[in-house]
Design a protein around this motif. Sequence first.
Motif, short mmCIF file in Angstrom:
data_model
loop_
_atom_site.label_atom_id
_atom_site.label_comp_id
_atom_site.label_asym_id
_atom_site.label_seq_id
_atom_site.Cartn_x
_atom_site.Cartn_y
_atom_site.Cartn_z
N VAL A 1 49.16 37.24 59.71
CA VAL A 1 49.03 38.01 60.95
C VAL A 1 47.86 38.97 60.83
O VAL A 1 46.99 39.06 61.71
CB VAL A 1 50.34 38.76 61.26
CG1 VAL A 1 50.15 39.70 62.46
CG2 VAL A 1 51.48 37.78 61.52
N THR B 1 44.34 37.04 60.67
CA THR B 1 43.85 36.49 61.94
C THR B 1 43.37 37.62 62.87
O THR B 1 42.39 37.45 63.59
CB THR B 1 44.93 35.65 62.65
OG1 THR B 1 46.14 36.41 62.78
CG2 THR B 1 45.22 34.36 61.90
N ILE B 2 44.05 38.77 62.82
CA ILE B 2 43.60 39.92 63.60
C ILE B 2 42.22 40.37 63.09
O ILE B 2 41.31 40.65 63.88
CB ILE B 2 44.62 41.08 63.50
CG1 ILE B 2 45.93 40.71 64.20
CG2 ILE B 2 44.04 42.36 64.11
CD1 ILE B 2 47.05 41.71 63.96
N ILE C 1 51.72 43.84 68.09
CA ILE C 1 52.24 42.75 67.26
C ILE C 1 53.74 42.57 67.55
O ILE C 1 54.57 43.32 67.03
CB ILE C 1 52.04 43.04 65.75
CG1 ILE C 1 50.57 43.32 65.46
CG2 ILE C 1 52.55 41.86 64.92
CD1 ILE C 1 50.32 43.77 64.02
N ALA D 1 49.00 39.92 69.02
CA ALA D 1 49.05 39.02 67.87
C ALA D 1 50.50 38.63 67.61
O ALA D 1 51.31 39.46 67.19
CB ALA D 1 48.45 39.70 66.64
N ILE E 1 46.64 35.99 70.38
CA ILE E 1 46.54 35.10 69.21
C ILE E 1 47.90 34.41 69.10
O ILE E 1 48.91 35.05 68.80
CB ILE E 1 46.25 35.88 67.92
CG1 ILE E 1 45.04 36.80 68.09
CG2 ILE E 1 46.00 34.91 66.78
CD1 ILE E 1 44.74 37.66 66.86
N ASP F 1 51.31 32.24 68.27
CA ASP F 1 52.17 32.18 67.09
C ASP F 1 51.80 31.07 66.13
O ASP F 1 51.79 31.28 64.91
CB ASP F 1 53.65 32.06 67.51
CG ASP F 1 53.86 31.03 68.61
OD1 ASP F 1 52.93 30.26 68.93
OD2 ASP F 1 54.97 30.99 69.18
N CYS G 1 48.74 32.60 64.48
CA CYS G 1 48.87 33.96 63.96
C CYS G 1 49.85 34.06 62.80
O CYS G 1 49.57 34.74 61.81
CB CYS G 1 49.29 34.90 65.10
SG CYS G 1 49.21 36.64 64.67
N ASN G 2 51.00 33.41 62.89
CA ASN G 2 52.00 33.56 61.82
C ASN G 2 52.09 32.33 60.91
O ASN G 2 53.08 32.14 60.20
CB ASN G 2 53.37 33.94 62.39
CG ASN G 2 54.01 32.83 63.22
OD1 ASN G 2 53.87 31.65 62.93
ND2 ASN G 2 54.73 33.22 64.26
#
Length: 427
Positions: free
Chosen positions: A204, A207-208, A302, A324, A347, A349, A352-353
């Motif tokens: 997470v 990607t941010i 988030i 995110a 962003i 899932d 992002c995760n």
Amino acid sequence: MMITKLEEKKQSMYDTVLNQFEKTADLIGLNPNIKKILSLTNNEIIVHFPVKMDNGKVEIFTGYRVQHNNALGPYKGGLRYHPTVDVDAAKALAMWMTWKTSLAGLPYGGAKGGIQIDPRNYSLGELERITRRFTYALGENIGPEHDIPAPDVNTNAQTMAWIADTYMSTKSPSERSQNQHVVTGKPVGSGGLEGRDRATGFGVYHTIKLLHRSRGETLEGKTFIVQGFGNVGYWASKFLVEDGAILLAVQDAHATLYNAEGISVPHLLEHSSPRKGSIKGFEGAKEIDPDEFFGLECDILIPAALGNQITEENAFKIKATVVAEGANGPTNPEGEEVLLSRGITVIPDILCNSGGVIGSYFEWLQNRNGELWQMDEVLEKLEKKLTQVFKNVEGAVKEKNTDWRTAAYIIAISRIELAYNQRGIFP
């Protein structure tokens, strides 16, 4: 009105994933026959099993394991212990796992499951017996080359150790060592991967960071708020703060905390851990009305709790420029339309995760090959893989002139379509 108790609407979550899939399928002209296959799950397993409680009474529990698709490899996905677990929730989450593993370029399909319980109502001994009995009830529906569970909401490394031990105990002595990778997310001392505990949160964060880097920005001085302070919310916050960002607010099922000067991540963790995850009563921030959370001034939001938290009813409140998705399916289609119309970047899932399932793949490989990887090596591999996946999606965003979720879905579903086209469909 916001879902203040962080309860996800199970059926509508399944509607969400189907809506996202059908939108992408129509956009890329997905083969109608493959569309039929991917719109349904392969297997939906429901087991009822008895467990003796500490007081001597027997309770009957219901467990689920939904296997969506395995065109690219064994089924892969978490097990969660939560009151919202049922077959519809598991179907939605399993389908998301299929897209997530495909997007990441992993040799996996998608699955999900769990038990419909609130683990806070049971002792550690009861949870161990529940977990072991659930594993036994699933039987050969899981396996290291067939379906590989992992931690999810309210499950952890200890849960995975119990599952692995129970599953291995059903094998002959000569086979036991070959089945250690039946689950991932195990304790390091029991075949787990160093760094697996932080892999999802690290993803997470990374990607941010990559999104801001693509805009010529850094995270220094960026403000963020987090919904959910479990494993994902904590690690994402830790890495962000270490990179210069400021945590302004945290929300969980029990409280919403705010501090304009910033919330100390280590102190909040220290406070919440002995309280079974509750942030309520933390002295380093003031408690505010839950309905104020999404409307707080910040740069990054988030959602790292449960599904369907951002909807058309509250998306207009959000002041962050980046959402995110640390959780699976935290934004419904109508809510996302509102966000995109306001110029907010989401962003998704499945990008992002995805650090969690990438870390799980590393652990699976480590067990399979009899290797041992060190923390720095794991994080380096994780960063390299996440950067590659991010750049793939970023390229599709620019090429297709579309939003990040649609771009990610195009890549994920196209990869599965290619596999079916190359192999054909068994008559």
